[in-house]
Design a protein around this motif. Structure first.
Motif, short mmCIF file in Angstrom:
data_model
loop_
_atom_site.label_atom_id
_atom_site.label_comp_id
_atom_site.label_asym_id
_atom_site.label_seq_id
_atom_site.Cartn_x
_atom_site.Cartn_y
_atom_site.Cartn_z
N GLN A 146 74.67 99.86 -0.05
CA GLN A 146 73.24 99.57 0.14
C GLN A 146 73.00 98.08 0.36
N THR A 147 73.46 97.26 -0.61
CA THR A 147 73.17 95.83 -0.57
C THR A 147 73.80 95.17 0.66
N GLU A 148 73.07 94.19 1.21
CA GLU A 148 73.58 93.42 2.36
C GLU A 148 73.66 91.95 1.98
N HIS A 151 69.96 90.93 1.84
CA HIS A 151 69.01 91.64 0.97
C HIS A 151 69.71 92.56 -0.03
N GLY A 152 69.30 92.42 -1.30
CA GLY A 152 69.79 93.35 -2.32
C GLY A 152 68.61 93.96 -3.05
N SER A 153 67.72 93.09 -3.55
CA SER A 153 66.57 93.58 -4.32
C SER A 153 65.56 94.30 -3.43
N PHE A 154 65.20 93.64 -2.34
CA PHE A 154 64.12 94.18 -1.49
C PHE A 154 64.75 95.15 -0.49
N GLY A 430 69.87 96.62 -9.66
CA GLY A 430 68.52 96.08 -9.81
C GLY A 430 68.53 94.85 -10.68
N GLU A 431 68.20 93.71 -10.05
CA GLU A 431 68.23 92.43 -10.76
C GLU A 431 67.14 92.45 -11.85
N ARG A 432 67.47 91.79 -12.96
CA ARG A 432 66.64 91.88 -14.17
C ARG A 432 65.15 91.62 -13.94
C1 LIG Z 1 79.34 93.26 -9.86
C2 LIG Z 1 78.40 93.77 -8.83
C3 LIG Z 1 78.63 95.00 -8.26
C4 LIG Z 1 77.77 95.47 -7.27
N1 LIG Z 1 78.04 96.67 -6.66
C5 LIG Z 1 77.24 97.11 -5.67
C6 LIG Z 1 77.52 98.33 -4.99
O1 LIG Z 1 78.47 99.01 -5.31
N2 LIG Z 1 76.72 98.72 -3.98
C7 LIG Z 1 75.64 97.98 -3.60
O2 LIG Z 1 74.95 98.40 -2.67
N3 LIG Z 1 75.34 96.83 -4.23
C8 LIG Z 1 76.10 96.38 -5.24
N4 LIG Z 1 75.81 95.19 -5.88
C9 LIG Z 1 74.67 94.41 -5.43
C10 LIG Z 1 73.52 94.38 -6.41
O3 LIG Z 1 72.88 95.62 -6.47
C11 LIG Z 1 72.54 93.28 -6.01
O4 LIG Z 1 73.23 92.05 -6.13
C12 LIG Z 1 71.33 93.31 -6.89
O5 LIG Z 1 70.52 94.42 -6.61
C13 LIG Z 1 70.49 92.01 -6.78
O6 LIG Z 1 70.13 91.76 -5.48
P1 LIG Z 1 70.39 90.33 -4.80
O7 LIG Z 1 71.82 90.00 -4.96
O8 LIG Z 1 69.81 90.44 -3.44
O9 LIG Z 1 69.57 89.30 -5.65
P2 LIG Z 1 68.26 88.54 -5.19
O10 LIG Z 1 67.16 89.53 -5.03
O11 LIG Z 1 68.53 87.65 -4.06
O12 LIG Z 1 67.99 87.69 -6.50
C14 LIG Z 1 68.09 86.28 -6.56
C15 LIG Z 1 66.92 85.73 -7.39
O13 LIG Z 1 65.71 86.03 -6.70
C16 LIG Z 1 64.79 86.60 -7.59
N5 LIG Z 1 63.91 87.56 -6.87
C17 LIG Z 1 64.22 88.37 -5.85
N6 LIG Z 1 63.16 89.14 -5.51
C18 LIG Z 1 62.16 88.80 -6.33
C19 LIG Z 1 60.83 89.23 -6.49
N7 LIG Z 1 60.30 90.20 -5.74
N8 LIG Z 1 60.09 88.66 -7.45
C20 LIG Z 1 60.60 87.71 -8.24
N9 LIG Z 1 61.85 87.26 -8.14
C21 LIG Z 1 62.64 87.79 -7.21
C22 LIG Z 1 65.63 87.31 -8.63
O14 LIG Z 1 64.91 87.49 -9.84
C23 LIG Z 1 66.80 86.37 -8.77
O15 LIG Z 1 66.47 85.38 -9.72
C24 LIG Z 1 76.66 94.71 -6.87
C25 LIG Z 1 76.42 93.45 -7.47
C26 LIG Z 1 77.29 92.99 -8.44
C27 LIG Z 1 77.02 91.64 -9.05
#
Ligand SMILES: Cc1cc2nc3c(=O)[nH]c(=O)nc-3n(C[C@H](O)[C@H](O)[C@H](O)COP(=O)(O)OP(=O)(O)OC[C@H]3O[C@@H](n4cnc5c(N)ncnc54)[C@H](O)[C@@H]3O)c2cc1C
Ligand SMILES: CC/C=C\C/C=C\C/C=C\C/C=C\C=C\C(=O)SCCNC(=O)CCNC(=O)[C@H](O)C(C)(C)COP(=O)(O)OP(=O)(O)OC[C@H]1O[C@@H](n2cnc3c(N)ncnc32)[C@H](O)[C@@H]1OP(=O)(O)O
Length: 662
Positions: A146-148, A151-154, A430-432
Motif C-alpha cells: 500500500q505505502t509508497e 504517501h503512507g498516511s494519506f 497508521g502513524e500515531r
Molecule cells: C517497520 C515498518 C513496516 C512497514 N510495513 C509496511 C507494509 O508491509 N506495507 C505497507 O504498505 N506499508 C508498510 N509500512 C509503511 C507504514 O504503514 C507507513 O510508514 C505509515 O503508515 C506512516 O506513513 P508515512 O511513512 O507516510 O508517514 P508520514 O505520514 O509521512 O508521517 C510523517 C509525519 O507527518 C505527520 N503527518 C502526516 N499526515 C498528517 C496529518 N494529516 N496530520 C498531522 N500530521 C500528519 C505524522 O504525524 C508524522 O509526524 C511499514 C512501515 C514500517 C516503519
C-alpha cells in the motif's frame, strides 16, 4: 538435577517468596490450563527441530546472510505449522515461538498477517476460492503493498494507477512517478511472488478511488521479476532486518479483471463501476491488524519486563544500608518504579486487546448482515488504542533496557532489538498522530451529539455522564480514578471542540480551525484512550475468576497502572477533575506502598508470562539467572574472539606504532 538447583540463588529465593500460584497466573493470562498445555506442546515441537537453532548470533551475519537465514527458518517453521494442522486438524494455538526462531521479524509476516487476511476480507467467494488455498498452503507467497515513497498516511493520495481496459478486460498497473513507487511492504524485497497492490482505479479517464488488486510480480519457477515489474529491497532499518521490506513499480503491467478484490466495489466487464456500500470497508485489514497490535504490545512489554526484572533480582550493586551486603538492584524503589509499570501495562494491554477483539468480532458479524452502525466506533477505538499502546510499550521497553545499565546496551540482552521492533508499531499500520486525529474526529462528533442530548456509543457514553457529574467530589478509589480519567477526557474533548469554535468565530474555516486545534485534539484522543485502558483493565481484574491470592496481586498491578498514570498526568487531573493536592499526596504514598507490596512477587509475576528462554533470547533474562556466565559465553562467540591476533594488527596497528617511533 531440577531446574531450581541450577538456578541463581537470588532467583530461587525470589520464587520461594511468591504469594500466589504462578501456574494459575499463566493459565489465566493465556485463557485456560488447556490453552497453556497446547501452547507449550506446540512450542516444544518447534524447539525440537534442530535445524531451527542458529549456529552463531544473528548480529554477526551480514544483511544478506541474515535475510537468507530468516527465510530458511521461516520455511521450516511453516512445515511445523502444516504438520501440526494435519495431525490435529486445527491451527496451532496462539503462541510467540516465532520470536525464538526468527528473533527479529519473519519475511512471511505480511503474507500471514495481511496478504491472506486481505483476500479473506476483501475477496468475493470466488476470489477466495481461487487464491486462499494457494496462499494458505504457500504455493504462492504475498504481501500487502500500500505505502509508497511519497504517501503512507494519506492513502487517498496514493499514485499507483490501475486503469481498466474493457477491450482486454484487464487492469493496467503503472507507477508514473518516483514517489508512486511502493515502499515498505514486508517480504517484497526478495521473498514474495504476489502482492495485494492498493492503487487508484481509473475507468474511461475517471477516478474511482483506491482499491486492492492482486498482482503476481515474480515468476513462480525462476522467481525473476515479471516483465513490467521493478522490485527490490529497501535496505537496513532500526529493526525489521529480516522482514525484507521492499520497493515496487509497475510499467504497463497487465492483470486480469478478476484480480481486483471485489467484495466491496466491483468493475463489470464493460467497465461499469459498482460502488460498495461503504468505501471505508476497503481499509478493513488495517483495522484488524491495529487490534492485533494492541496484543503485540502486551507481549513486548512482558518480554522486556521479564528480562529486566529477573536481571534486577540477580544484579547486586551498592548498598541500601552501609551495614548490609550489596543490595539486589530490584530492592531500589526507583528500579521498581521503572519496571513494575511494564509488568502492569502488559496485563492492561492484554485485557484491552481481548476487549477490542470482542468489539471487532461483533462488528464483523454485523457487517456480514449489512449493518454498519458500529464501524465508526470500532475504527476510532482501534486507532487510538493502537497509537497509545504502541508508543507506551516502546517507552516501557526502552525503560527496561536502561534499567539494565550497561548490559542492557548489549545486543545479547535482546533489549535493543526488542526496542527497534516495538517502536516500529508507532509508525506502521497508521502513524500515531494521524490515528489519534482519526479518533479525534469521532470524539468531536460524539461531543456534538452529546450536546444535543443524543444517545452515545458505549465507548464514549462516559462523556454524557461526565457532563452530569462534573460537581461530584473526587474519590481516591480505583473506580474514582477511572472516573477521573473520564473527566480529563471529557474536559479535553470539550476544550478542543471549543477551540475549534473559537477559531471559526474568528473567521477561519473548519479545516484551518481543526489544524490550529490539532495539538489539543491529539491530547483529547490520548486522554480518551487512557480512560478506556483504565476502565477496561480495572473491570477485567474485578470480574476475573482468580483465586483470592492471585486476585490480590492482579488488583495491585491494576491499581499501580491507575496510580502511575494519575501521578504522571496530575496536571490534567487538577485541571479537569475534582482531585485536590491532598488527594495526589495520598496517591503518591499509595503508589509507593504498591511498589513495596508488589516487590516480593516481582519474579513470580514475570514467570507468569511464561516466556521461555528461547523466546526471551537474552543473556540477562533467562529463567536460571546465569547472567554473567551467559554474557561471557555470548561474548566468546564473537568472530573477533576466534583468533588470538586479528590481521588488522599487522596491517594497521603495528605500522602505526612503528611510524610513531620515527
Ligand atoms: C517497520 C515498518 C513496516 C512497514 N510495513 C509496511 C507494509 O508491509 N506495507 C505497507 O504498505 N506499508 C508498510 N509500512 C509503511 C507504514 O504503514 C507507513 O510508514 C505509515 O503508515 C506512516 O506513513 P508515512 O511513512 O507516510 O508517514 P508520514 O505520514 O509521512 O508521517 C510523517 C509525519 O507527518 C505527520 N503527518 C502526516 N499526515 C498528517 C496529518 N494529516 N496530520 C498531522 N500530521 C500528519 C505524522 O504525524 C508524522 O509526524 C511499514 C512501515 C514500517 C516503519
Ligand atoms: C491479527 C493481526 C495481529 C497482529 C499483527 C500481525 C501482523 C502485523 C502485520 C504487519 C505489521 C507490519 C507491517 C505493517 C504494515 C503496514 O503498515 S500496511 C500500511 C498501513 N497504512 C496505514 O495504516 C495508513 C494510515 N492511513 C489511513 O488508514 C487512512 O487513510 C486514514 C488516515 C485513517 C484516513 O485518511 P483520510 O484523511 O484520507 O480519510 P478519509 O479517506 O477522508 O476518511 C475519513 C473518514 O473515513 C473513516 N475511516 C477511515 N478509516 C476507516 C476505517 N479503517 N474503517 C472505518 N472508517 C474509516 C473516518 O472515520 C472518517 O469518517 P468520518 O469522520 O465520518 O468522515
Amino acid at each position: 538435577m531440577s531446574t531450581e538447583t541450577k538456578c541463581n540463588p537470588d532467583l530461587v529465593r525470589e520464587r520461594a517468596k511468591c504469594t500466589f500460584d504462578v501456574n494459575e497466573l499463566i493459565n489465566l493470562f493465556y485463557g485456560s490450563e488447556k490453552a497453556t498445555k497446547e501452547r507449550r506442546h506446540f512450542e516444544d515441537a518447534v524447539l525440537a527441530v534442530k535445524e531451527l537453532k542458529d549456529a552463531i548470533p544473528e548480529e554477526y551475519l551480514s544483511h544478506k546472510e541474515r535475510y537468507e537465514n530468516g527465510v530458511r527458518k521461516a520455511t521450516i517453521l511453516r512445515d511445523v505449522y502444516r504438520d501440526y494442522k494435519a495431525k490435529h486438524n486445527r491451527d496451532p494455538p496462539p503462541n510467540q515461538i516465532t520470536k525464538a526462531v526468527i528473533k527479529d521479524i519473519s519475511p512471511f509476516l505480511l503474507h500471514n498477517g495481511m496478504f491472506v487476511p486481505t483476500i479473506a476480507g476483501q475477496g468475493t467467494p470466488e476470489q477466495q476460492a481461487e487464491w486462499l488455498p494457494k496462499a494458505e498452503s504457500m504455493q504462492i507467497i504475498g504481501t500487502y503493498a500500500q505505502t509508497e515513497l511519497g504517501h503512507g498516511s494519506f492513502i487517498r493520495g496514493l499514485e499507483t494507477i490501475a486503469t481498466y481496459d474493457p477491450k482486454t478486460e484487464e487492469f493496467v498497473l503503472n507507477n508514473p512517478t518516483l514517489t508512486s513507487f511502493k515502499w515498505w511492504p514486508g517480504g517484497l524485497g526478495s521473498t514474495v511472488n504476489h502482492c495485494v497492490v492498493v492503487a487508484q482505479l481509473y475507468i474511461n479517464g475517471k477516478s474511482h478511488g483506491i482499491h486492492p488488486f492482486i498482482a503476481q510480480i515474480r515468476d513462480l519457477d525462476t522467481h525473476k521479476p515479471l516483465p513490467g515489474v521493478k522490485v527490490g529491497e529497501i535496505g537496513p532499518k532500526m529493526g525489521f532486518q529480516t522482514a525484507n521490506n521492499g520497493f515496487l513499480g509497475f510499467d504497463n503491467f497487465r492483470i486480469p479483471r478478476k484480480n481486483m478484490l471485489m467484495k466491496n466495489a466491483q468493475v463489470l466487464k464493460d467497465g461499469t463501476f459498482v460502488k460498495g456500500i461503504n468505501e471505508k470497508l476497503t481499509y478493513g485489514t488495517m483495522v484488524m491488524v491495529r487490534v492485533g497490535i494492541v496484543g503485540d504490545c502486551s507481549f513486548y512489554a512482558a518480554l522486556a519486563a521479564t528480562i529486566a526484572v529477573r536481571y534486577s533480582a540477580v544484579r547486586h550493586q551498592s548498598h541500601i544500608k552501609a551495614s548490609e551486603p550489596e543490595a539486589q538492584i530490584l530492592d531500589y524503589l526507583t528500579q521498581q518504579h521503572k519496571l513494575f509499570i511494564a509488568v502492569a501495562s502488559s496485563h492492561v494491554y492484554r485485557n484491552a486487546y481481548l476487549w477490542m477483539e470482542k468489539m471487532y468480532t461483533n462488528v464483523m458479524k454485523e457487517l456480514s448482515q449489512d449493518k454498519q452502525d458500529n464501524l465508526p466506533e470500532l475504527h476510532a477505538t482501534a486507532c487510538c488504542l493502537k497509537a497509545v499502546c504502541s508508543r507506551d510499550a516502546g517507552s516501557l521497553v526502552e525503560e527496561c533496557r536502561l534499567a539494565c545499565g550497561g548490559h542492557g546496551y548489549m545486543a545479547s540482552s535482546n533489549l535493543p532489538l526488542t526496542y527497534g521492533v516495538t517502536i516500529a508499531a508507532v509508525t506502521y499500520e497508521g502513524e500515531r498522530t494521524v490515528l489519534l486525529l482519526q479518533t479525534a474526529r469521532y470524539l468531536m462528533k460524539a461531543w456534538m451529539a452529546a450536546l444535543k442530548g443524543k444517545v452515545l456509543s458505549p465507548s464514549v457514553s462516559y462523556l454524557l455522564n461526565s457532563l452530569k457529574e462534573s460537581k461530584k467530589p473526587w474519590q481516591n478509589t480505583p473506580e474514582g480514578i477511572v472516573k477521573g480519567f473520564q473527566h480529563v477526557s471529557f474536559g479535553k474533548v470539550k476544550a478542543a471542540y471549543e477551540t475549534i469554535q473559537k477559531y471559526m468565530k474568528q473567521g477561519k474555516d473548519y479545516e484551518d480551525a481543526w489544524n490550529l486545534a490539532s495539538v489539543q485534539l491529539v491530547k483529547a484522543s490520548e486522554a480518551h484512550s487512557r480512560a478506556i485502558l483504565c476502565e477496561v483493565s480495572w473491570e477485567a481484574v474485578c470480574s476475573s475468576s482468580a483465586s483470592p491470592n492471585l486476585s490480590r496481586v492482579l488488583q495491585q498491578l491494576a491499581q499501580l497502572y491507575l496510580t502511575y498514570w494519575t501521578l504522571e498526568t496530575s496536571g490534567d487531573l487538577l485541571l479537569y477533575s475534582n482531585i485536590t493536592k491532598d488527594d495526589l499526596i495520598i496517591l503518591r504514598d499509595k503508589y509507593e506502598e504498591l511498589l513495596v507490596a508488589i516487590r516480593p512477587n516481582a519474579v513470580g509475576l514475570v514467570d507468569g508470562f511464561d516466556l521461555r528462554d528461547e523466546i526471551l533470547n537474552s543473556t540477562l533474562g533467562s529463567y536460571d539467572g546465569r547472567v554473567y556466565e551467559r554474557l561471557m559465553e555470548e561474548a566468546l562467540k564473537s568472530p573477533l574472539n576466534q583468533e588470538t591476533v586479528n590481521s588488522s594488527f599487522h596491517k594497521y596497528l603495528k605500522p602505526m606504532m612503528e611510524k610513531a617511533k620515527l
